[in-house]
Design a protein around this motif. Structure first.
Motif, PDB file in Angstrom:
ATOM      1  N   THR A  10     -17.337   4.503 -16.056  1.00  0.00           N
ATOM      2  CA  THR A  10     -16.984   5.795 -16.627  1.00  0.00           C
ATOM      3  C   THR A  10     -18.262   6.501 -17.058  1.00  0.00           C
ATOM      4  O   THR A  10     -19.347   5.906 -17.090  1.00  0.00           O
ATOM      5  CB  THR A  10     -16.069   5.619 -17.846  1.00  0.00           C
ATOM      6  N   GLU A  11     -18.150   7.770 -17.430  1.00  0.00           N
ATOM      7  CA  GLU A  11     -19.327   8.475 -17.937  1.00  0.00           C
ATOM      8  C   GLU A  11     -19.840   7.811 -19.208  1.00  0.00           C
ATOM      9  O   GLU A  11     -21.053   7.685 -19.421  1.00  0.00           O
ATOM     10  CB  GLU A  11     -19.006   9.944 -18.198  1.00  0.00           C
ATOM     11  N   HIS A  12     -18.892   7.364 -20.050  1.00  0.00           N
ATOM     12  CA  HIS A  12     -19.296   6.639 -21.255  1.00  0.00           C
ATOM     13  C   HIS A  12     -20.008   5.349 -20.880  1.00  0.00           C
ATOM     14  O   HIS A  12     -20.997   4.955 -21.527  1.00  0.00           O
ATOM     15  CB  HIS A  12     -18.079   6.339 -22.126  1.00  0.00           C
ATOM     16  N   ARG A  67     -21.787   4.759 -18.172  1.00  0.00           N
ATOM     17  CA  ARG A  67     -23.138   5.072 -17.704  1.00  0.00           C
ATOM     18  C   ARG A  67     -24.075   5.335 -18.873  1.00  0.00           C
ATOM     19  O   ARG A  67     -25.240   4.912 -18.861  1.00  0.00           O
ATOM     20  CB  ARG A  67     -23.086   6.270 -16.749  1.00  0.00           C
ATOM     21  N   GLU A  68     -23.570   6.023 -19.893  1.00  0.00           N
ATOM     22  CA  GLU A  68     -24.391   6.267 -21.081  1.00  0.00           C
ATOM     23  C   GLU A  68     -24.661   4.961 -21.826  1.00  0.00           C
ATOM     24  O   GLU A  68     -25.762   4.748 -22.355  1.00  0.00           O
ATOM     25  CB  GLU A  68     -23.695   7.270 -21.994  1.00  0.00           C
TER      26      GLU A  68
END
Length: 348
Positions: A195-197, A199-200
């Motif tokens: 998810t984008e989270h 990746r962060e």
């Protein structure tokens, strides 16, 4: 003079579940069979009500772990598998036959202990779908486990300087958050990306203490499942460790518990991966279908993984990027997304 085991609202195909005195088994210590996690400890609660059993001892372990049987097949009175609060199934015949097929009895008389696996595949049934299950084995005679068979998970450290083998060490990392970690419906979809989270998460981890370990590592070994590959690439980028050797290896894949643990065919994966990732080591040796299938002997893979780490890898500092379920079997500890821990170089 015996107490009886309390099983609330349990049924065993019309046969009452055993109720007997208190018995404790921890598959990471007494009763152990090769690196089962501490969470597999289970205690049978005592009660003075319920049908009696003539068992001298009751062993119990959670689904997904292995249970060593003292005395082997000849010491098994009855065996049950399922959810004590819902439904349990008699699996005595399956357990006894398997023990007889795998060895000459239990740990007191053979060099390698004989064990059963608390899993739907191994026992051939799922009495309580969707619920955590336990395997209970009644023994005819009480038994103790010799010290040489009390296998413990490796010691875990947060600081690599505390590892006894430093400056050599192993680091285990779980992949960052993937789609199925937050959306239940995605457990039915193979090979979910981050998810984008997630990746962060990976970027932050690579910029932190884990980044220093990646920069000083001799080798990074990653699972070829997409969520692990993405995590590895983002960690290395954030750590400024793009020149670190990376090996793609199927030994680090997740155990098969849902369709999300299936991978992408290697040919299709190579079409979509960035060029830099395609130059990582290990792709030629990786099978086209590399993921675990239902019925895999996950504990056998754990033993092979540990043996390879101890005897086959020459590197002194290795970072492994993989999955929560499989790492829990290896380490005896469940890692959260992008969490890492350190171990002694030979998993002592």
């Amino acid at each position: 003079g015996y107490h009886r085991l309390k099983l609330v609202k349990a049924s065993v195909e019309e046969v009452p579940a055993p109720r007997r005195r208190r018995a404790r088994v921890c598959t990471a210590g007494k009763g152990a069979m090769s690196m089962s996690p501490p969470r597999s400890c289970a205690v049978a609660e005592s009660s003075d009500s319920g049908p009696e059993s003539d068992a001298a001892m009751i062993l119990e372990c959670k689904e997904g772990s292995r249970l060593q049987i003292p005395g082997g097949a000849e010491n098994v009175l009855r065996a049950f598998y399922g959810s004590p609060k819902r439904r349990m199934q008699d699996c005595t015949t399956r357990v006894v036959r398997s023990l007889r097929a795998r060895g000459r009895g239990g740990c007191p008389v053979v060099s390698k202990p004989v064990a059963v696996v608390a899993s739907n595949t191994w026992l051939g049934c799922d009495p309580s779908p969707g619920h955590q299950k336990v395997l209970m084995v009644e023994l005819k005679q009480e038994a103790t486990i010799p010290d040489e068979f009390k296998v413990k998970p490796p010691a875990i450290y947060q600081n690599p300087a505390d590892v006894p083998s430093a400056p050599q060490w192993l680091v285990f990392v779980r992949h960052a958050q993937a789609g199925h970690n937050v959306r239940k419906e995605l457990t039915g979809r193979p090979d979910n990306p981050l998810t984008e989270h997630g990746r962060e998460q990976a970027r932050r981890a690579g910029a932190g203490p884990l980044g220093e370990l990646l920069r000083s590592a001799d080798l990074v070994v990653t699972s070829p499942l997409l969520r692990a590959l993405e995590t590895t690439a983002l960690l290395l980028e954030a750590a400024g460790a793009r020149d670190t050797r990376v090996l793609v290896h199927a030994g680090a894949i997740e155990r098969c518990t849902a369709p999300c643990d299936k991978g992408t065919l290697k040919t299709d994966l190579m079409r979509v991966l960035p060029e830099a990732m395609q130059h990582w080591e290990g792709w030629e040796a990786l099978p086209e279908r590399f993921w675990a299938e239902p019925g895999e002997d996950a504990w056998g893979r754990v033993e092979s993984f540990v043996e390879a780490v101890r005897r086959e890898r020459p590197e002194g500092r290795i970072v492994f990027v993989g999955h929560g379920g499989f790492w829990e079997m290896v380490l005896g500890r469940y890692l959260e997304n992008c969490e890492h821990c350190c171990c002694e170089r030979f998993l002592a």
